[in-house]
Enzyme design. Structure first.
Site, PDB file in Angstrom:
ATOM      1  N   ARG A  73       0.831  -1.210   0.000  1.00 33.43           N
ATOM      2  CA  ARG A  73       0.000   0.000   0.000  1.00 33.43           C
ATOM      3  C   ARG A  73       0.865   1.259   0.000  1.00 33.43           C
ATOM      4  O   ARG A  73       0.528   2.266  -0.627  1.00 33.43           O
ATOM      5  CB  ARG A  73      -0.922  -0.026   1.218  1.00 33.43           C
ATOM      6  CG  ARG A  73      -1.976   1.077   1.226  1.00 33.43           C
ATOM      7  CD  ARG A  73      -3.086   0.773   2.213  1.00 33.43           C
ATOM      8  NE  ARG A  73      -4.079   1.835   2.223  1.00 33.43           N
ATOM      9  CZ  ARG A  73      -4.287   2.648   3.246  1.00 33.43           C
ATOM     10  NH1 ARG A  73      -3.603   2.503   4.367  1.00 33.43           N
ATOM     11  NH2 ARG A  73      -5.201   3.589   3.179  1.00 33.43           N
ATOM     12  N   HIS A  77       0.560   4.415  -2.638  1.00 32.26           N
ATOM     13  CA  HIS A  77       0.331   5.789  -2.223  1.00 32.26           C
ATOM     14  C   HIS A  77       1.479   6.709  -2.623  1.00 32.26           C
ATOM     15  O   HIS A  77       1.274   7.906  -2.796  1.00 32.26           O
ATOM     16  CB  HIS A  77       0.097   5.846  -0.711  1.00 32.26           C
ATOM     17  CG  HIS A  77      -1.281   5.419  -0.308  1.00 32.26           C
ATOM     18  ND1 HIS A  77      -2.039   6.119   0.602  1.00 32.26           N
ATOM     19  CD2 HIS A  77      -2.048   4.375  -0.704  1.00 32.26           C
ATOM     20  CE1 HIS A  77      -3.215   5.509   0.747  1.00 32.26           C
ATOM     21  NE2 HIS A  77      -3.233   4.449  -0.032  1.00 32.26           N
ATOM     22  N   ASP A  78       2.663   6.161  -2.764  1.00 35.72           N
ATOM     23  CA  ASP A  78       3.779   6.962  -3.255  1.00 35.72           C
ATOM     24  C   ASP A  78       3.592   7.280  -4.728  1.00 35.72           C
ATOM     25  O   ASP A  78       3.681   8.433  -5.153  1.00 35.72           O
ATOM     26  CB  ASP A  78       5.090   6.210  -3.032  1.00 35.72           C
ATOM     27  CG  ASP A  78       6.310   7.015  -3.466  1.00 35.72           C
ATOM     28  OD1 ASP A  78       6.271   8.264  -3.339  1.00 35.72           O
ATOM     29  OD2 ASP A  78       7.300   6.408  -3.916  1.00 35.72           O
ATOM     30  N   VAL A  81       0.584   9.681  -6.142  1.00 35.25           N
ATOM     31  CA  VAL A  81       0.700  11.099  -5.801  1.00 35.25           C
ATOM     32  C   VAL A  81       2.089  11.589  -6.196  1.00 35.25           C
ATOM     33  O   VAL A  81       3.087  11.194  -5.610  1.00 35.25           O
ATOM     34  CB  VAL A  81       0.469  11.325  -4.291  1.00 35.25           C
ATOM     35  CG1 VAL A  81       0.577  12.811  -3.954  1.00 35.25           C
ATOM     36  CG2 VAL A  81      -0.880  10.768  -3.861  1.00 35.25           C
ATOM     37  N   GLY A  83       4.041  10.807  -8.473  1.00 32.99           N
ATOM     38  CA  GLY A  83       4.928   9.823  -9.072  1.00 32.99           C
ATOM     39  C   GLY A  83       5.726   9.048  -8.041  1.00 32.99           C
ATOM     40  O   GLY A  83       5.726   9.354  -6.849  1.00 32.99           O
ATOM     41  N   ASN A 105      -3.374   9.089   3.972  1.00 36.41           N
ATOM     42  CA  ASN A 105      -2.174   8.371   4.395  1.00 36.41           C
ATOM     43  C   ASN A 105      -2.082   8.132   5.893  1.00 36.41           C
ATOM     44  O   ASN A 105      -1.140   7.483   6.365  1.00 36.41           O
ATOM     45  CB  ASN A 105      -0.926   9.129   3.924  1.00 36.41           C
ATOM     46  CG  ASN A 105      -0.777   9.115   2.421  1.00 36.41           C
ATOM     47  OD1 ASN A 105      -1.198   8.166   1.757  1.00 36.41           O
ATOM     48  ND2 ASN A 105      -0.194  10.168   1.870  1.00 36.41           N
ATOM     49  N   PRO A 176      -8.198   7.946  -4.768  1.00 38.36           N
ATOM     50  CA  PRO A 176      -9.652   7.771  -4.658  1.00 38.36           C
ATOM     51  C   PRO A 176     -10.022   7.121  -3.332  1.00 38.36           C
ATOM     52  O   PRO A 176      -9.364   6.170  -2.902  1.00 38.36           O
ATOM     53  CB  PRO A 176      -9.985   6.844  -5.842  1.00 38.36           C
ATOM     54  CG  PRO A 176      -8.871   7.054  -6.809  1.00 38.36           C
ATOM     55  CD  PRO A 176      -7.651   7.300  -5.979  1.00 38.36           C
ATOM     56  N   HIS A 206      -5.976  -5.681  -2.841  1.00 41.75           N
ATOM     57  CA  HIS A 206      -6.785  -5.807  -1.640  1.00 41.75           C
ATOM     58  C   HIS A 206      -6.998  -7.253  -1.233  1.00 41.75           C
ATOM     59  O   HIS A 206      -7.740  -7.529  -0.293  1.00 41.75           O
ATOM     60  CB  HIS A 206      -8.145  -5.124  -1.845  1.00 41.75           C
ATOM     61  CG  HIS A 206      -8.069  -3.631  -1.851  1.00 41.75           C
ATOM     62  ND1 HIS A 206      -9.131  -2.819  -2.163  1.00 41.75           N
ATOM     63  CD2 HIS A 206      -7.034  -2.786  -1.590  1.00 41.75           C
ATOM     64  CE1 HIS A 206      -8.772  -1.550  -2.090  1.00 41.75           C
ATOM     65  NE2 HIS A 206      -7.492  -1.502  -1.750  1.00 41.75           N
ATOM     66  N   THR A 207      -6.338  -8.170  -1.903  1.00 47.75           N
ATOM     67  CA  THR A 207      -6.429  -9.570  -1.504  1.00 47.75           C
ATOM     68  C   THR A 207      -5.646  -9.844  -0.227  1.00 47.75           C
ATOM     69  O   THR A 207      -5.792 -10.911   0.369  1.00 47.75           O
ATOM     70  CB  THR A 207      -5.926 -10.491  -2.641  1.00 47.75           C
ATOM     71  OG1 THR A 207      -6.209 -11.850  -2.308  1.00 47.75           O
ATOM     72  CG2 THR A 207      -4.431 -10.339  -2.867  1.00 47.75           C
ATOM     73  N   ASP A 260      -3.592 -13.980  -3.733  1.00 44.32           N
ATOM     74  CA  ASP A 260      -4.196 -14.849  -4.733  1.00 44.32           C
ATOM     75  C   ASP A 260      -5.371 -14.138  -5.386  1.00 44.32           C
ATOM     76  O   ASP A 260      -5.520 -12.917  -5.236  1.00 44.32           O
ATOM     77  CB  ASP A 260      -4.628 -16.182  -4.099  1.00 44.32           C
ATOM     78  CG  ASP A 260      -5.570 -15.985  -2.917  1.00 44.32           C
ATOM     79  OD1 ASP A 260      -6.214 -14.910  -2.818  1.00 44.32           O
ATOM     80  OD2 ASP A 260      -5.697 -16.906  -2.080  1.00 44.32           O
TER      81      ASP A 260
END
Length: 353
Positions: A73, A77-78, A81, A83, A105, A176, A206-207, A260
């Site tokens: 994550r 997030h890096d 925003v 690049g 964040n 988002p 999100h797995t 997975d």
């Protein structure tokens, strides 16, 4: 059926994952490196770079596999925003709060920042100050995927660290929130060059990981979101008894610690946690992509890798641009961070990615 792993079983899990014939995505299937990046960038200056990072993360995940999702994550997030320049790692300055202080964040794992800095110290001790914090973050995210059961793949390297961090409003505008629908996701990521397939594939991150109740209680209160499975709803109401509960829950109820394709099976069973997750199956533009990934894990892996490499090259700094930080949380010089005038506050939001 959900699978849960006791802490004592995690080392065995990682051993089995590394021993299995896990899919290796070849470089010929993936996007070409951006100018200034290459797959062998540190071949002579830091040949043991990837070994150092992977071996250290094996130890970290053996103690807490949950840190894998935190590192993945952090890379998202890096890159989304300003690049992939390591700007999310920077502390604030006299000029204003940092990216990590922006609402999306605030839920990033604090330990993820510690792990990146520890990796930087190990790498720089072995190779001097030749490897950027942004490259270390990208490699840590790649290994987070692999060491939790996902595909093994190469990534282009050679990023330089940024000298500035984004403002609060820029951060909010580029991440988002969990309440975003598919139209918002496609528009936001489409502006960065991502296709609908890329968006669905990246959402597959999100797995693994957990989410705070406050990021999805809008789907629970005052009434059930009609796109949510009733039993799933009942269980979440137990976990999150109030709208401001500080509790957390797994993002993927079927295999929460394994990278997975079960996340997509969740969506087909109306068990996606965020609106931004479940709407991918509700929306006709992305429904078939979700279905294809749910029934074909190799197809998901291939598209996830392609999308990750594409994401990992967003607005990268190379050559003499930026710097290679000696501490990931601050610039090498003592100069104040220079960035556009601070903008007015917006409503606080958490990020979907």
């Amino acid at each position: 059926m959900a699978f849960f792993f006791k802490a004592s079983s995690i080392p065995t899990l990682i051993f089995l994952l590394l021993s299995c014939n896990l899919i290796r995505i070849s470089e010929t299937q993936t996007p070409a490196p951006a100018p200034g990046l290459s797959y062998n960038f540190y071949r002579t200056t830091c040949p043991r770079l990837e070994t150092i990072i992977r071996q250290n993360l094996q130890s970290v995940f053996a103690s807490d596999i949950g840190q894998a999702a935190g590192l993945l994550r952090l890379h998202f997030h890096d890159c989304f925003v300003q690049g992939c320049d390591g700007s999310v790692l920077l502390d604030g300055s006299a000029s204003g709060p940092s990216e990590k202080d922006a609402p999306p964040n605030l839920s990033l794992r604090a330990q993820a920042f510690v792990i990146i800095e520890n990796l930087r110290r190990l790498v720089h001790n072995a190779c001097n100050r030749t490897v950027s914090c942004s490259d270390i973050t990208a490699l840590a995210a790649r290994d987070a995927v692999f060491l939790s059961g996902g595909p093994n793949y190469s990534i282009p390297l050679g990023r330089r660290d940024g000298l500035t961090f984004a403002t609060r409003n820029v951060t909010l505008a580029n991440l988002p929130p969990p309440s975003a629908n598919t139209t918002t996701l496609l528009n936001s990521l489409g502006q960065k060059g991502f296709t609908p397939t890329d968006v669905v594939a990246l959402s597959g991150g999100h797995t693994i990981g957990i989410a705070h109740c406050t990021s999805f209680t809008g789907r629970l209160y005052p009434t059930r979101d009609p796109t949510m499975d009733q039993t799933f709803f009942n269980n979440l109401r137990t976990t999150c008894p109030t709208t401001n509960s500080s509790n957390t829950t797994f993002m993927d109820i079927r295999s929460p610690n394994v990278f997975d394709n079960r996340y997509y099976v969740d969506l087909m069973n109306r068990q996606g946690l965020f609106t931004s997750d479940q709407d991918l199956y509700t929306d006709s533009r992305t429904r078939s992509i979700v279905t294809n990934f749910a029934v074909n894990q190799t197809l998901f892996y291939q598209n996830f890798v392609n999308a990750m490499i594409k994401m990992g090259q967003l607005s990268v700094l190379t050559g003499t641009q930026g710097e290679i930080r000696s501490n990931c949380s601050r610039r090498n010089s003592n100069d104040l961070f220079m960035f556009p005038d601070m903008e007015s506050d917006q409503d606080e939001k958490l990020a979907s990615y």
